[in-house]
Design an enzyme around this catalytic site. Structure first.
Site, PDB file in Angstrom:
ATOM      1  N   ASP A 300      -4.823   2.150   3.249  1.00 47.52           N
ATOM      2  CA  ASP A 300      -5.547   1.335   2.272  1.00 47.52           C
ATOM      3  C   ASP A 300      -6.981   1.835   2.211  1.00 47.52           C
ATOM      4  OD1 ASP A 300      -6.088  -0.708   0.429  1.00 47.52           O
ATOM      5  OD2 ASP A 300      -6.320  -2.269   1.956  1.00 47.52           O
ATOM      6  N   HIS A 301      -7.718   1.357   1.239  1.00 49.70           N
ATOM      7  CA  HIS A 301      -9.164   1.559   1.171  1.00 49.70           C
ATOM      8  C   HIS A 301      -9.864   0.262   1.540  1.00 49.70           C
ATOM      9  CE1 HIS A 301      -8.397   4.895  -2.011  1.00 49.70           C
ATOM     10  NE2 HIS A 301      -8.572   5.438  -0.812  1.00 49.70           N
ATOM     11  N   TYR A 474      -7.696  -3.372  -2.213  1.00 46.31           N
ATOM     12  CA  TYR A 474      -6.380  -3.655  -2.816  1.00 46.31           C
ATOM     13  C   TYR A 474      -5.643  -2.370  -3.184  1.00 46.31           C
ATOM     14  CZ  TYR A 474      -8.440  -8.312  -3.187  1.00 46.31           C
ATOM     15  OH  TYR A 474      -9.054  -9.512  -2.907  1.00 46.31           O
ATOM     16  N   HIS A 475      -5.630  -1.405  -2.244  1.00 50.84           N
ATOM     17  CA  HIS A 475      -4.970  -0.129  -2.495  1.00 50.84           C
ATOM     18  C   HIS A 475      -3.941   0.210  -1.413  1.00 50.84           C
ATOM     19  CE1 HIS A 475      -8.836   1.184  -4.843  1.00 50.84           C
ATOM     20  NE2 HIS A 475      -8.089   0.340  -5.532  1.00 50.84           N
ATOM     21  N   PRO A 476      -3.028  -0.687  -1.044  1.00 51.84           N
ATOM     22  CA  PRO A 476      -2.018  -0.328  -0.036  1.00 51.84           C
ATOM     23  C   PRO A 476      -1.091   0.758  -0.572  1.00 51.84           C
ATOM     24  CG  PRO A 476      -1.466  -2.432  -1.049  1.00 51.84           C
ATOM     25  CD  PRO A 476      -2.839  -2.059  -1.545  1.00 51.84           C
TER      26      PRO A 476
END
EC number: 1.1.99.1
Length: 556
Positions: A300-301, A474-476
């Site tokens: 993630d980020h 919100y980048h899984p």
């Protein structure tokens, strides 16, 4: 109701809708598209108005609202992990930033055995195929694709221009297109918004053109319980509609396509018997196929908000006041213009913090108001902020199903900030951000530092700020990685290793997270694999040039 289809797609999100639209372009092909959420109600401003992007994250109508296990390096916080629920998936609730990643992300994917056709010049044609950019096509951008992309206009908020200029004054490059020849630097940020100022989700772009086709059957409020197998071949799915406990079996003549995202796709595979044997035994799930990489490699980020007061009344603070919102809403509704028609992320950038990085390791989003991404903790005065975070963390997490119950959320652990590199990158990023904000371009607007505050200076103080305040971007991704190694889950066409008739096609199959937001790349992945599934030759490789830093200094 028909119970047999050529393809069954699980998840009507950023990838699933692309596949549903492209596969049904072929005459006679039938597709069942299952979505656990509801429709994308076009009259609901919460999902359709770009400026209202925080609203879907505040409830559970459009958001799965997952939560991590206590993150051991983040003060044991249970951290938010929002994912879209409804036609459009996470493209229905995301921030609408149209960022593709860096060219070298894909060139590095292509260095892995079995992924040789995922280089930048191989994937660029599929980015272009998906896109209609409002200022027209060129070597990097499309002009007739399903995804509407809006470019910032010169008369937008003065703070966007000042923040880009400040980045350049601090010694970093200027770029006129973060998705073009050179990602590195500061410049305007494109967004997935229609010419009428509406969110350009994949439901709007892809499903709208596919819905009239007889071959497409969409079922909403349909939770997939498990994939059905005959030996090692996927033959269908068992799903539940609404709150019913009685399931429905649907069968696939050709393939089952799992497009449920980086959290739900591995969870579904595990519940269906595909995964690590020890985990499946603990769940009392019969092993169908031993595949230990399912749910591993999760990435993630993470980002922090560096916030400042604004000394001139030019921020979006007035738009947060309820008495101004009816006029904003009316202009958006009837004219498709104004504050409501933008996600307000219209400038940003990518930089290298140290010479050791071959391409940018830090991303910026600039916002002309001081507020959390999910709409919480709004500063009650004029302000602005930089969202800043590292791009390719070495930290790796996992997703584990907790039970066979399809309605129970899985166990999620990202292991955020588990390496020394993570901490050094955030320290560098915060200090560089302060240097940028201190440049002359922001002199007319810069007030006091609100967060973390000017008193937060030492490594220990910065680390404490990150531990307590950093949030997901919100980048899984990457939890069903493609490749050929022992922990790979799918091959370069999304086909699950050791299985037949089963693919995973979504952000979970990225082998390594990209440098930037994920939505555009997830759409590209689905476009590319759709061509392979349809027996089409790949689009011709691009010949467009792209920037490689080489020996170029971090700052000019």
């Amino acid at each position: 109701m028909q119970r047999e289809y050529d393809y069954i797609i699980i998840g009507a999100g950023s990838a699933g809708n692309v596949l549903a639209a492209r596969l049904t372009e072929d005459p006679g092909v039938t597709v069942l598209l299952l979505e656990a959420g509801g429709p994308d109600y076009r009259l609901d401003f919460r999902t359709q108005m770009p400026a209202a992007l925080a609203f879907p994250l505040q409830g559970r109508r459009y958001n799965w609202a997952y939560e991590t296990e206590p993150e051991p390096y983040m003060d044991n916080r249970r951290m938010e992990c929002g994912r879209g629920k409804g036609l459009g998936g996470s493209s229905l609730i995301n921030g609408m930033c149209y960022i593709r990643g860096n060219a070298l992300d894909f060139d590095h994917w292509a260095k892995r055995p079995g992924l040789e056709d995922w280089s930048y010049r191989d994937v660029l044609p599929y980015f272009r195929k998906a896109e209609t950019r409002d200022i027209g096509a060129n070597d990097y951008h499309g002009g007739d694709g399903p995804v509407s992309v809006a470019t910032p206009k010169n008369d937008n908020n003065v703070l966007f221009h000042a923040m880009v200029e400040a980045g350049v004054q601090a010694g970093y490059p200027r770029t006129d297109d973060l998705n073009g020849y050179q990602q590195e630097g500061f410049g305007p940020m494109d967004r997935t918004v229609t010419p009428r100022g509406r969110r350009a989700s994949t439901a709007r772009g892809y499903l709208d053109m596919a819905k009239p086709r007889d071959g497409l059957h969409i079922v909403t409020h349909a939770t997939t319980d498990r994939i059905l197998f005959a030996g090692k071949r996927a033959i269908g799915v068992h799903y539940l509609v609404g709150n019913s406990s009685e399931g429905i079996d649907a069968h696939a003549r050709r393939e089952v396509l799992v497009c449920a995202g980086a959290i739900a796709s591995p969870q579904l595979l595990q519940r269906s018997g595909v995964g690590a044997p020890d985990l499946l035994r603990a769940l009392d799930v019969q092993l169908v196929h031993d595949l230990p990489g399912v749910g591993q490699n999760l990435q993630d980020h993470l980002e922090v908000y560096i916030q400042y007061a604004c000394t001139k009344p030019v921020s979006l603070y007035p738009a947060l006041q309820w008495w101004n919102q009816p006029a904003i809403g009316a202009e958006w509704l009837f004219a498709g213009t104004g504050t409501g028609a933008s996600n307000q992320f219209e400038a940003g950038g990518f930089i290298r913090t140290r010479e050791e990085f071959d391409w940018p390791n830090i991303q910026y989003h600039f916002l002309p108001v001081a507020i959390n991404y999910n709409g919480s903790n709004a500063v009650k005065e004029h302000g602005f902020q930089a969202h800043v975070g590292s791009m390719r963390t070495p930290s790796r997490g996992r997703v584990h199903a907790k039970s066979r119950d399809p309605r129970q959320h899985p166990s999620i652990l990202f292991n955020y900030q588990s390496t020394d590199q993570d901490w050094q990158e955030f320290r560098d990023a915060i200090r560089i951000t302060r240097e940028i904000i201190a440049q002359p371009a922001l002199d007319p607007y810069r007030g006091r530092e609100i967060s973390p505050s000017a008193d937060c200076k030492t490594d220990a103080e910065l680390d404490a700020f990150v531990r307590s305040r950093a949030e997901t971007a919100y980048h899984p991704s990457c939890s069903c990685a493609m490749g050929t190694d022992d922990m790979a889950v799918v091959d370069g066409q999304g086909r699950v290793h050791g299985m037949e008739g089963l693919r995973v096609i979504d952000a979970s199959i990225m082998p390594r997270i990209i440098t930037g937001n994920l939505n555009a790349t997830t759409i590209m992945i689905a476009e590319k694999i759709a061509d392979r599934m349809r027996g089409r030759p790949p689009l011709p490789r691009s010949t467009a040039d792209y920037y490689i830093a080489g020996d170029a200094p971090v700052r000019g």
